[in-house]
Structures are given as C-alpha cells and as structure tokens.
Design a protein around this motif. Structure first.
Motif, PDB file in Angstrom:
ATOM      1  N   GLU A  80     -25.021   7.702 -31.954  1.00  0.00           N
ATOM      2  CA  GLU A  80     -25.280   8.548 -30.785  1.00  0.00           C
ATOM      3  C   GLU A  80     -24.316   9.727 -30.850  1.00  0.00           C
ATOM      4  OE1 GLU A  80     -24.751   5.638 -27.652  1.00  0.00           O
ATOM      5  OE2 GLU A  80     -26.930   5.389 -27.488  1.00  0.00           O
ATOM      6  N   HIS A  81     -24.887  10.909 -30.977  1.00  0.00           N
ATOM      7  CA  HIS A  81     -24.088  12.116 -31.171  1.00  0.00           C
ATOM      8  C   HIS A  81     -23.396  12.516 -29.874  1.00  0.00           C
ATOM      9  CE1 HIS A  81     -22.825  15.579 -33.366  1.00  0.00           C
ATOM     10  NE2 HIS A  81     -23.469  16.449 -32.601  1.00  0.00           N
ATOM     11  N   ARG A  82     -22.144  12.911 -30.005  1.00  0.00           N
ATOM     12  CA  ARG A  82     -21.385  13.421 -28.860  1.00  0.00           C
ATOM     13  C   ARG A  82     -20.782  14.763 -29.217  1.00  0.00           C
ATOM     14  NH1 ARG A  82     -21.680   8.042 -28.196  1.00  0.00           N
ATOM     15  NH2 ARG A  82     -21.784   7.291 -26.028  1.00  0.00           N
ATOM     16  N   VAL A  83     -20.804  15.658 -28.242  1.00  0.00           N
ATOM     17  CA  VAL A  83     -20.325  17.018 -28.444  1.00  0.00           C
ATOM     18  C   VAL A  83     -19.301  17.338 -27.362  1.00  0.00           C
ATOM     19  CG1 VAL A  83     -20.958  19.471 -28.484  1.00  0.00           C
ATOM     20  CG2 VAL A  83     -22.504  17.766 -29.476  1.00  0.00           C
ATOM     21  N   LEU A  84     -18.201  17.949 -27.775  1.00  0.00           N
ATOM     22  CA  LEU A  84     -17.212  18.447 -26.830  1.00  0.00           C
ATOM     23  C   LEU A  84     -17.207  19.971 -26.894  1.00  0.00           C
ATOM     24  CD1 LEU A  84     -14.270  15.984 -27.590  1.00  0.00           C
ATOM     25  CD2 LEU A  84     -15.723  15.988 -25.544  1.00  0.00           C
ATOM     26  N   GLY A  85     -16.891  20.599 -25.784  1.00  0.00           N
ATOM     27  CA  GLY A  85     -16.762  22.044 -25.743  1.00  0.00           C
ATOM     28  C   GLY A  85     -15.315  22.430 -25.504  1.00  0.00           C
ATOM     29  N   SER A  86     -14.837  23.420 -26.253  1.00  0.00           N
ATOM     30  CA  SER A  86     -13.484  23.932 -26.046  1.00  0.00           C
ATOM     31  C   SER A  86     -13.549  24.999 -24.959  1.00  0.00           C
ATOM     32  CB  SER A  86     -12.942  24.521 -27.358  1.00  0.00           C
ATOM     33  OG  SER A  86     -11.674  25.079 -27.157  1.00  0.00           O
ATOM     34  N   VAL A  87     -13.180  24.588 -23.738  1.00  0.00           N
ATOM     35  CA  VAL A  87     -13.317  25.458 -22.562  1.00  0.00           C
ATOM     36  C   VAL A  87     -12.023  25.410 -21.752  1.00  0.00           C
ATOM     37  CG1 VAL A  87     -14.610  25.850 -20.431  1.00  0.00           C
ATOM     38  CG2 VAL A  87     -15.814  25.054 -22.467  1.00  0.00           C
ATOM     39  N   ASP A  88     -11.510  26.564 -21.416  1.00  0.00           N
ATOM     40  CA  ASP A  88     -10.288  26.665 -20.599  1.00  0.00           C
ATOM     41  C   ASP A  88      -9.135  25.842 -21.184  1.00  0.00           C
ATOM     42  OD1 ASP A  88     -11.729  28.267 -18.923  1.00  0.00           O
ATOM     43  OD2 ASP A  88     -11.905  26.806 -17.286  1.00  0.00           O
ATOM     44  N   GLN A  90      -9.151  23.108 -22.907  1.00  0.00           N
ATOM     45  CA  GLN A  90      -9.314  21.657 -23.039  1.00  0.00           C
ATOM     46  C   GLN A  90     -10.694  21.324 -23.594  1.00  0.00           C
ATOM     47  OE1 GLN A  90      -9.106  19.703 -19.169  1.00  0.00           O
ATOM     48  NE2 GLN A  90      -9.652  21.598 -18.145  1.00  0.00           N
ATOM     49  N   LEU A  91     -10.837  20.095 -24.085  1.00  0.00           N
ATOM     50  CA  LEU A  91     -12.119  19.639 -24.631  1.00  0.00           C
ATOM     51  C   LEU A  91     -12.857  18.835 -23.570  1.00  0.00           C
ATOM     52  CD1 LEU A  91     -11.057  18.508 -28.236  1.00  0.00           C
ATOM     53  CD2 LEU A  91     -12.118  20.668 -27.541  1.00  0.00           C
ATOM     54  N   VAL A  92     -14.070  19.275 -23.247  1.00  0.00           N
ATOM     55  CA  VAL A  92     -14.864  18.610 -22.209  1.00  0.00           C
ATOM     56  C   VAL A  92     -16.267  18.327 -22.734  1.00  0.00           C
ATOM     57  CG1 VAL A  92     -13.580  19.620 -20.285  1.00  0.00           C
ATOM     58  CG2 VAL A  92     -15.540  20.845 -21.221  1.00  0.00           C
ATOM     59  N   PRO A  93     -16.941  17.288 -22.186  1.00  0.00           N
ATOM     60  CA  PRO A  93     -18.261  16.921 -22.705  1.00  0.00           C
ATOM     61  C   PRO A  93     -19.317  18.008 -22.505  1.00  0.00           C
ATOM     62  CG  PRO A  93     -17.326  15.121 -21.409  1.00  0.00           C
ATOM     63  CD  PRO A  93     -16.445  16.312 -21.196  1.00  0.00           C
ATOM     64  N   ILE A 101     -17.117  18.310 -15.090  1.00  0.00           N
ATOM     65  CA  ILE A 101     -16.780  18.968 -13.819  1.00  0.00           C
ATOM     66  C   ILE A 101     -15.422  18.504 -13.306  1.00  0.00           C
ATOM     67  CG2 ILE A 101     -17.475  19.260 -11.404  1.00  0.00           C
ATOM     68  CD1 ILE A 101     -19.248  20.759 -13.442  1.00  0.00           C
ATOM     69  N   ASN A 102     -15.191  17.194 -13.354  1.00  0.00           N
ATOM     70  CA  ASN A 102     -13.922  16.668 -12.835  1.00  0.00           C
ATOM     71  C   ASN A 102     -12.719  17.158 -13.648  1.00  0.00           C
ATOM     72  OD1 ASN A 102     -14.855  15.330 -10.565  1.00  0.00           O
ATOM     73  ND2 ASN A 102     -15.312  13.445 -11.690  1.00  0.00           N
ATOM     74  N   LYS A 103     -12.886  17.252 -14.984  1.00  0.00           N
ATOM     75  CA  LYS A 103     -11.784  17.731 -15.826  1.00  0.00           C
ATOM     76  C   LYS A 103     -11.521  19.220 -15.603  1.00  0.00           C
ATOM     77  CE  LYS A 103     -10.637  16.373 -19.978  1.00  0.00           C
ATOM     78  NZ  LYS A 103     -10.614  16.044 -21.423  1.00  0.00           N
ATOM     79  N   TYR A 105     -12.239  21.126 -13.016  1.00  0.00           N
ATOM     80  CA  TYR A 105     -11.825  21.522 -11.660  1.00  0.00           C
ATOM     81  C   TYR A 105     -10.746  20.621 -11.068  1.00  0.00           C
ATOM     82  CZ  TYR A 105     -15.738  24.766 -11.795  1.00  0.00           C
ATOM     83  OH  TYR A 105     -16.582  25.784 -12.140  1.00  0.00           O
ATOM     84  N   GLY A 106     -10.259  19.655 -11.876  1.00  0.00           N
ATOM     85  CA  GLY A 106      -9.203  18.768 -11.390  1.00  0.00           C
ATOM     86  C   GLY A 106      -9.643  17.960 -10.182  1.00  0.00           C
ATOM     87  N   ARG A 107     -10.887  17.535 -10.193  1.00  0.00           N
ATOM     88  CA  ARG A 107     -11.448  16.774  -9.068  1.00  0.00           C
ATOM     89  C   ARG A 107     -11.677  15.328  -9.478  1.00  0.00           C
ATOM     90  NH1 ARG A 107     -13.932  21.024  -5.918  1.00  0.00           N
ATOM     91  NH2 ARG A 107     -14.528  19.498  -4.338  1.00  0.00           N
ATOM     92  N   SER A 108     -12.103  14.519  -8.514  1.00  0.00           N
ATOM     93  CA  SER A 108     -12.514  13.138  -8.816  1.00  0.00           C
ATOM     94  C   SER A 108     -13.814  12.860  -8.053  1.00  0.00           C
ATOM     95  CB  SER A 108     -11.414  12.139  -8.448  1.00  0.00           C
ATOM     96  OG  SER A 108     -10.980  12.358  -7.113  1.00  0.00           O
ATOM     97  N   LEU A 109     -14.790  13.721  -8.287  1.00  0.00           N
ATOM     98  CA  LEU A 109     -16.076  13.624  -7.584  1.00  0.00           C
ATOM     99  C   LEU A 109     -16.881  12.436  -8.084  1.00  0.00           C
ATOM    100  CD1 LEU A 109     -17.117  17.404  -7.836  1.00  0.00           C
ATOM    101  CD2 LEU A 109     -16.029  16.279  -5.886  1.00  0.00           C
ATOM    102  N   THR A 110     -17.726  11.900  -7.199  1.00  0.00           N
ATOM    103  CA  THR A 110     -18.691  10.883  -7.597  1.00  0.00           C
ATOM    104  C   THR A 110     -19.981  11.579  -8.036  1.00  0.00           C
ATOM    105  OG1 THR A 110     -19.652  10.734  -5.391  1.00  0.00           O
ATOM    106  CG2 THR A 110     -17.744   9.302  -5.859  1.00  0.00           C
ATOM    107  N   SER A 111     -20.934  10.797  -8.535  1.00  0.00           N
ATOM    108  CA  SER A 111     -22.215  11.382  -8.966  1.00  0.00           C
ATOM    109  C   SER A 111     -22.906  12.120  -7.830  1.00  0.00           C
ATOM    110  CB  SER A 111     -23.145  10.284  -9.504  1.00  0.00           C
ATOM    111  OG  SER A 111     -22.718   9.882 -10.775  1.00  0.00           O
ATOM    112  N   ASP A 112     -22.928  11.508  -6.652  1.00  0.00           N
ATOM    113  CA  ASP A 112     -23.576  12.160  -5.508  1.00  0.00           C
ATOM    114  C   ASP A 112     -22.844  13.430  -5.110  1.00  0.00           C
ATOM    115  OD1 ASP A 112     -25.622  10.366  -5.294  1.00  0.00           O
ATOM    116  OD2 ASP A 112     -24.558   9.056  -3.883  1.00  0.00           O
TER     117      ASP A 112
END
Length: 369
Positions: A80-88, A90-93, A101-103, A105-112
């Motif tokens: 299963e391929h996974r990709v990270l993006g180099s943004v700001d 840091q590496l994020v999915p 989003i949580n990484k 914006y420094g948040r801990s949001l739930t899916s909803d």
C-alpha cells in the motif's frame, strides 16, 4: 502472414498480444525501444537494486477482472503506497487527511471536527470546470497554495486554473487518518518485477517480438492483416492537425550507501525544489539490500510522451485525430497515447481486454456473414 501487427510493447500492446495469441492468432509485436514492458520496464542497476527506469509504477485496481488476468503472469507482494508532502518544514500525509490538518495547524481535531474545519476553509466554485475549482471547493485557498498550486505548475507547466478538473480530482481529501495514497481493493506489486511479468505474458509461440524497430520500416514488407497501434495518435497521422502536447519527465537516479533514505515510498515537494518528488524503490519492491536507490523527477515539455495534457483545447485537436482513426480500415488505436487519455495501468489493461473482446466479436460476426 501475421494476423496482427501490434505497435508498442507496453501494457496496451502486450495484453492484446497475449490474448490474441491465446485465441489462435499470429502476432508480431514491435517496439522502438530495446526492451519490453514499455514505461513499466524495471531492471537491476549495477548495484543490484531493482529500479523502475521510467519512474515509479505502483499497481492498484478495483477491477477483479484485471487483477485476476495479470495474476496469470505474476505472484504479488502486498503493498500500500504512502506519500508524504514536504510542507512548511515538515512531512505530512498526502492526500490531505486528519493527520495532515492536525500537524499543520497544531490541532487535535476529530474526524467530525475536521469536516467542519475544511468546510470553513472551502470556497464554493460553481460550476466546477478546472483543477483549481476542485481544490478550492474542497479545502480552500491556503491548502490549495500549500499542496496543489506549486506541484501542478511544476508537473504540467500550467496553473491549475488552466487544467481540466480531472487532474486534481484524482487526489481526494480525507477526514479520517487513512494515509494510504490509494484505497483500491487490490494493491500489490509484481513479486519479481514488471519486466518478468511481461516476459511470461509474451511466451506464447504465436507471439514474435521485434525490438529496436520502427513499425514504419516493416509495415510494407512484413505481411499482416490488421494493425493495433499504441503509440502517439498524432504521430500516426504525421501531425496533420499539429502536435498534441504531452508532458515528459527527466529522471535523476542515485544509489546511496545506506539502507534507507526516506520514511515512505514517495515524498512530494509541492513548493520547494525544481523536482516534484523523490521515490525510494525498496519501499515499493520490498527488496532487502545494504544500499538504496532513489529517483528525482523533473517534469519537462521535451522527451518521451508520458502524460497527455488534459485541457479542452487539446481534446478538441485530439477529436480531429480520433475521427481520422475511426476511418482507418483494419487499424485499432488504444492505450494512453493512442487515445490521448491519462490512464492508470489497470485502466489500460481493462481497455485492452475490452478491445480484445470487440475484435473477437468482429471476427465471429465476419464468419457468420
């Protein structure tokens, strides 16, 4: 006398060669290159690492028919391929998901909560006509700038506002933490590589393969009843309506004296650097080796035609070529280049299986008349 001369030894041509030979037809398969497997060609470099010559090819499909068919010629390694993006910094999915989003914006949001967060960022665009419209509708301007605009400009040399909506529609936005790049039912890599799979596909005694061969050099001297063409459709007609634009890629390969280079198969660089992404092949192949091989991708307008450019004006030119193609007697056009469409590998296989059924039906109808 061959029943079919097939031009191009990638997925489109090889699948048709195998199916037609299995149905009792004599097939001559030709390719300009010095190898089979088209852009899926892989080989062991001088250090013994399996690499993809034309950039990473990751197999995924929802089609049981396609997966079962290819399984006749290879065993599979689940992947299963996974990709990270180099943004700001840091590496994020990628695709954007809950973790992204949580990484960022420094948040801990739930899916909803992330659904509401993205809705608050989104900018409604109606009608949705371009790639820019797709992204702004989903995630708004800020994330569009961080993830999509720069990458798209590098990849296509066009702003997303100039590209068909289908380009960015390929990359979804998720509100859960699923970090797989694809969600298809079947995700796997050929255990021994693509080239080995193609070799098995082409072992039938009724298939003859000629490499380093331009079909134009032999079409008049080697008798055949029908032609299947998987090359660029505009080249077939000597560019009568002008050249169809394609994007190509320059690849820069490196072998590094270390076991691993990056945490996932691919890392994208949406805003930094001249290259779009770096892929590390050992993630894809599962190979164990004390060294590792990576490839940098630099999109370019020149070179082998890889990606038809999805724009309305290009489609209009292609439609002129398609009319000519439909008028050709005993010639079939297929594949990404033959039909000027940005297909995934599994879609090309499905297209070839469908064309095979059509050809056989025409044969039967001809016998009954």
């Amino acid at each position: 006398m061959y029943d079919f001369l097939i031009v191009g030894c990638g997925f489109a041509g090889a699948v048709l060669a195998e199916r037609l030979a299995d149905a009792g037809k004599r097939v001559l398969l030709v390719d300009k290159r010095d190898h089979i497997a088209g852009n899926a060609y892989d080989y062991y470099n001088k250090d013994g690492i399996l690499i993809h010559k034309y950039g990473p090819h990751i197999f995924h499909t929802n089609s049981e028919e396609v997966f079962k068919y290819l399984s006749l010629f290879t065993e599979w390694r689940p992947y299963e391929h996974r990709v990270l993006g180099s943004v700001d910094g840091q590496l994020v999915p990628i695709p954007i998901n809950l973790t992204t989003i949580n990484k960022l914006y420094g948040r801990s949001l739930t899916s909803d909560e992330v659904k509401d967060f993205l809705a608050s960022k989104a900018e409604e665009r109606r009608p949705v006509l371009t790639s820019e419209d797709v992204v702004l509708n989903a995630v708004g301007k800020e994330l569009y700038e961080k993830f999509f605009r720069g990458y798209t400009r590098k990849q296509w040399d066009l702003d997303p506002s100039e590209l068909d909506a289908s380009v960015t529609a390929r990359v979804p936005t998720r509100t859960n933490s699923d970090d797989r790049y694809f969600t298809d039912t079947y995700q796997a890599m050929p255990t021994n590589g693509y080239t080995e799979m193609f070799k098995k596909m082409l072992t039938h005694k009724s298939i003859h393969v000629m490499l380093n061969t331009d079909y134009r050099d032999i079409t008049e001297i080697i008798p055949h009843k029908k032609l299947i063409y998987t090359g660029p459709v505009d080249a077939f007609f000597d560019y009568r309506f002008g050249k169809l634009p394609y994007r190509s890629i320059n690849f820069r390969f490196e072998t590094l004296d270390r076991e691993n280079y990056q945490p996932t198969g691919t890392v994208n660089y949406p805003t930094s650097n001249l290259y779009t992404r770096i892929t590390e092949f050992k993630h894809l192949t599962g190979q164990t080796h004390h060294k590792t091989a990576i490839v940098y991708e630099y999109p370019t307008a020149e070179g082998d035609p890889y990606y038809p450019i999805p724009r309305k004006e290009n489609q209009e030119v292609y439609n002129q070529y398609r009319k000519l193609a439909e008028e050709e007697k005993d010639v079939y056009f297929t594949g990404r280049l033959g039909t000027y469409k940005y297909y995934n590998m599994d879609q090309v296989v499905a297209q070839s299986l469908a064309l095979f059924r059509k050809i056989i039906k025409e044969d039967l109808d001809g016998l009954q008349q």
